[in-house]
Scaffold this active site. Structure first.
Site, mmCIF file in Angstrom:
data_model
loop_
_atom_site.group_PDB
_atom_site.id
_atom_site.type_symbol
_atom_site.label_atom_id
_atom_site.label_comp_id
_atom_site.label_asym_id
_atom_site.label_seq_id
_atom_site.Cartn_x
_atom_site.Cartn_y
_atom_site.Cartn_z
ATOM 1 N N ASP A 106 -5.948 2.381 -12.805
ATOM 2 C CA ASP A 106 -6.235 1.678 -11.818
ATOM 3 C C ASP A 106 -7.360 2.228 -10.969
ATOM 4 O O ASP A 106 -7.516 3.495 -10.868
ATOM 5 C CB ASP A 106 -5.032 1.694 -10.897
ATOM 6 C CG ASP A 106 -4.975 0.784 -9.709
ATOM 7 O OD1 ASP A 106 -5.822 -0.041 -9.766
ATOM 8 O OD2 ASP A 106 -4.217 1.104 -8.588
ATOM 9 N N HIS A 113 -11.925 -1.057 1.559
ATOM 10 C CA HIS A 113 -10.619 -0.449 1.543
ATOM 11 C C HIS A 113 -10.715 1.104 1.500
ATOM 12 O O HIS A 113 -9.854 1.861 2.164
ATOM 13 C CB HIS A 113 -9.819 -0.862 0.142
ATOM 14 C CG HIS A 113 -8.577 -0.097 -0.137
ATOM 15 N ND1 HIS A 113 -7.569 -0.476 0.832
ATOM 16 C CD2 HIS A 113 -8.335 0.705 -1.148
ATOM 17 C CE1 HIS A 113 -6.470 0.283 0.235
ATOM 18 N NE2 HIS A 113 -6.783 0.986 -0.852
ATOM 19 N N GLU A 177 -0.770 -3.661 -3.072
ATOM 20 C CA GLU A 177 -2.145 -3.540 -3.168
ATOM 21 C C GLU A 177 -2.341 -5.013 -3.719
ATOM 22 O O GLU A 177 -2.202 -4.953 -5.075
ATOM 23 C CB GLU A 177 -2.447 -2.474 -4.044
ATOM 24 C CG GLU A 177 -2.476 -0.990 -3.004
ATOM 25 C CD GLU A 177 -2.956 0.019 -3.376
ATOM 26 O OE1 GLU A 177 -3.359 1.037 -2.618
ATOM 27 O OE2 GLU A 177 -3.351 0.030 -4.602
ATOM 28 N N GLU A 179 -4.970 -6.587 -6.111
ATOM 29 C CA GLU A 179 -5.935 -6.331 -7.002
ATOM 30 C C GLU A 179 -6.162 -7.526 -7.900
ATOM 31 O O GLU A 179 -5.396 -8.476 -8.410
ATOM 32 C CB GLU A 179 -5.268 -5.146 -7.714
ATOM 33 C CG GLU A 179 -4.981 -3.929 -6.627
ATOM 34 C CD GLU A 179 -4.852 -2.498 -7.605
ATOM 35 O OE1 GLU A 179 -5.369 -2.532 -8.510
ATOM 36 O OE2 GLU A 179 -4.223 -1.712 -6.780
ATOM 37 N N ASP A 211 -0.192 -3.897 -6.969
ATOM 38 C CA ASP A 211 0.205 -2.520 -7.332
ATOM 39 C C ASP A 211 1.289 -1.910 -6.259
ATOM 40 O O ASP A 211 0.425 -1.281 -5.373
ATOM 41 C CB ASP A 211 -1.141 -1.745 -7.638
ATOM 42 C CG ASP A 211 -0.833 -0.303 -8.022
ATOM 43 O OD1 ASP A 211 -0.021 -0.195 -8.971
ATOM 44 O OD2 ASP A 211 -1.611 0.837 -7.833
ATOM 45 N N ARG A 215 3.919 4.414 0.414
ATOM 46 C CA ARG A 215 2.791 5.281 1.053
ATOM 47 C C ARG A 215 3.329 6.555 1.354
ATOM 48 O O ARG A 215 2.595 7.616 1.550
ATOM 49 C CB ARG A 215 2.314 4.534 2.118
ATOM 50 C CG ARG A 215 1.816 3.299 1.722
ATOM 51 C CD ARG A 215 0.526 3.590 0.881
ATOM 52 N NE ARG A 215 -0.177 2.100 0.749
ATOM 53 C CZ ARG A 215 -1.274 1.931 -0.208
ATOM 54 N NH1 ARG A 215 -1.643 3.048 -0.619
ATOM 55 N NH2 ARG A 215 -2.017 0.905 -0.368
ATOM 56 N N GLN A 218 3.471 8.780 -1.674
ATOM 57 C CA GLN A 218 2.131 9.096 -2.080
ATOM 58 C C GLN A 218 1.541 10.061 -1.339
ATOM 59 O O GLN A 218 0.655 11.269 -1.800
ATOM 60 C CB GLN A 218 1.492 7.985 -2.121
ATOM 61 C CG GLN A 218 -0.136 7.909 -2.588
ATOM 62 C CD GLN A 218 -0.635 6.613 -2.599
ATOM 63 O OE1 GLN A 218 -0.358 5.531 -1.877
ATOM 64 N NE2 GLN A 218 -1.987 6.734 -2.681
ATOM 65 N N LYS A 231 3.310 5.366 -7.186
ATOM 66 C CA LYS A 231 2.802 4.054 -7.764
ATOM 67 C C LYS A 231 3.266 3.820 -9.003
ATOM 68 O O LYS A 231 3.152 2.841 -9.235
ATOM 69 C CB LYS A 231 1.094 4.706 -8.134
ATOM 70 C CG LYS A 231 0.227 4.897 -6.850
ATOM 71 C CD LYS A 231 -0.112 3.613 -6.212
ATOM 72 C CE LYS A 231 -1.309 3.704 -5.246
ATOM 73 N NZ LYS A 231 -1.891 2.558 -4.915
ATOM 74 N N THR A 235 4.102 -2.007 -11.264
ATOM 75 C CA THR A 235 2.952 -2.805 -11.031
ATOM 76 C C THR A 235 3.124 -4.266 -11.585
ATOM 77 O O THR A 235 3.492 -4.450 -12.850
ATOM 78 C CB THR A 235 1.818 -2.125 -11.843
ATOM 79 O OG1 THR A 235 1.557 -0.797 -11.420
ATOM 80 C CG2 THR A 235 0.425 -3.041 -11.372
ATOM 81 N N GLU A 336 -3.672 -0.995 5.497
ATOM 82 C CA GLU A 336 -4.711 -1.282 6.309
ATOM 83 C C GLU A 336 -4.355 -2.379 7.372
ATOM 84 O O GLU A 336 -5.040 -2.478 8.390
ATOM 85 C CB GLU A 336 -5.754 -1.934 5.224
ATOM 86 C CG GLU A 336 -6.679 -0.835 4.263
ATOM 87 C CD GLU A 336 -7.552 -1.622 3.423
ATOM 88 O OE1 GLU A 336 -8.433 -1.640 3.777
ATOM 89 O OE2 GLU A 336 -7.056 -2.197 2.398
#
Length: 388
Positions: A106, A113, A177, A179, A211, A215, A218, A231, A235, A336
């Protein structure tokens, strides 16, 4: 024989013809191509046993020349009469994982971002780390937890930062996420870097990726070695693999890269892609990330991934990292979109920050095709289940 009726505005017309793996009641999974609202059984239509496999890997391993040959055959086939036994309504089939994932990498290729997260996590420092504009930053993920669209996602548990000592429990800041993923078809040997010019010879197609990211887990674990348990729990990818051969009309230049990348990352004809994503949260579109804003191209990602001599294998998946644009409603992750949870968004009349149990997220995308056509990527969807 059957003539497949494809509406002019279909996202799965002759300009697309994405590959997937499907089954019908009482039959084994096998390779098919979507045409309009139908799935064509390729083993039955083309008489080639490579399409009887339960994944795309054997076909992808045949290489670029074979991909071109089969696409030409399919364009002729679908434009004419198809054996009736090979045609199935798309809503009458069960879709499966389209390919066996060999390795998963990844990246972190969106400047918007990366800058947003830098401002959130390091408000008193420069948003981008010193290396960011010199190389495509990435990490190796867990291939065994890449799952197909529609798979429920169990809320992960792990260590989180506490006031005086770490605590253990379910993630309270579960995120997505949005992607774009790239599927390697033709492998490369150990010790043999892949040039940016060889990208289209090596990469078979494109999928949508979510993904999922815990948080809080992480944030506690990622220093100094990067993402791990926050993570690796899941996925998700879409069922349909859009062939790279279908995306020539979607190619655009990447944003200006300053400073100039090192020679092995320089592209004469950059592989930027004009993909328009949409992120739906419980049925409501909350973001529309534009992939054309991505700073690093997938050709540069593959070149960097192999420049040290690392091999690539049929079925390798490498993803772009979160796709985000300059506007707030173009941010591809909820951390975000809600600015770390401080600015909730309204979803179906309720203020929301991170994912709750029972939430469902769906990511879709389209791209321009030839002669004004639009190409669809299907969707990647997942629903959150309580922690176990």
């Amino acid at each position: 024989m059957t003539r497949i009726a494809i509406p002019e505005d279909s996202l799965f017309g002759l300009a697309n013809l994405p590959y997937g793996v499907f089954s019908t009641p009482g039959t084994a999974p096998r390779v098919g191509v979507r045409a309009g609202d139908s799935v064509v059984d390729l083993a039955a239509a083309l008489g080639d046993d490579v399409f009887s496999a339960s994944s795309l890997n054997p076909f992808m391993a045949q290489g670029h020349a074979r991909w071109v040959e089969v696409r030409e055959q399919l364009l002729d086939l679908v434009a004419g009469d198809v054996p009736s036994a090979a045609v199935h309504p798309v809503d009458a089939v069960t879709m499966h994982m389209p390919f066996e994932v060999a390795d998963y990498v990844d990246f972190y290729a969106s400047e918007h971002h990366a800058s947003n997260l830098g401002r959130l996590f390091r408000p008193d420092s420069e948003p981008l780390m010193p290396n960011w504009k010199h190389l495509p930053v990435g990490y190796h993920g867990r291939a065994g937890t890449v799952v197909p669209s529609g798979t429920d996602i169990v809320r992960p548990s792990g260590q989180r930062k506490g006031e005086t000592a770490p605590t253990f429990g379910e993630s309270r800041r579960l995120d997505i996420e949005a992607e774009v993923g790239f599927v390697v078809g033709a492998d490369s040997p150990l010790g043999g870097p892949v040039s940016v010019d060889d990208f289209s010879e090596r990469v078979f197609g494109v999928v949508m990726v979510n993904d999922w990211s815990a948080r809080d887990i992480q944030a506690w674990e990622y220093v100094p070695l990067g993402p791990f348990l926050g993570k690796s729990f899941a996925t998700s990818i879409s069922h349909w693999v859009v062939p790279l051969l279908a995306l020539e009309a979607a190619r655009v230049a990447t944003p200006m890269q300053d400073p100039e990348p090192l020679p092995y990352l320089q592209e004469k004809n950059p592989w930027g892609l004009d993909l328009s994503l949409a992120v739906s949260w419980n049925g409501q579109v909350v973001s529309r990330p534009p992939y054309r804003e991505m700073y690093w191209s997938p050709a540069q990602m593959l070149a960097h991934m192999t420049v040290n001599g690392a091999s690539s294998r049929t079925g390798d998946l490498f993803a772009s990292g979160t796709v985000s644009g300059p506007a707030k409603d173009q941010r591809g992750a909820f951390i975000e979109l809600t600015w770390g949870g401080k600015e909730p968004v309204t979803v179906n009349g309720e203020p929301r920050t991170f994912l709750a149990d029972g939430d469902e997220v769906s990511i879709t995308a389209t791209a321009p095709g030839p002669a004004g056509a639009r190409i669809g990527f299907g969707e990647v969807t997942g629903r959150i289940l309580p922690a176990r």
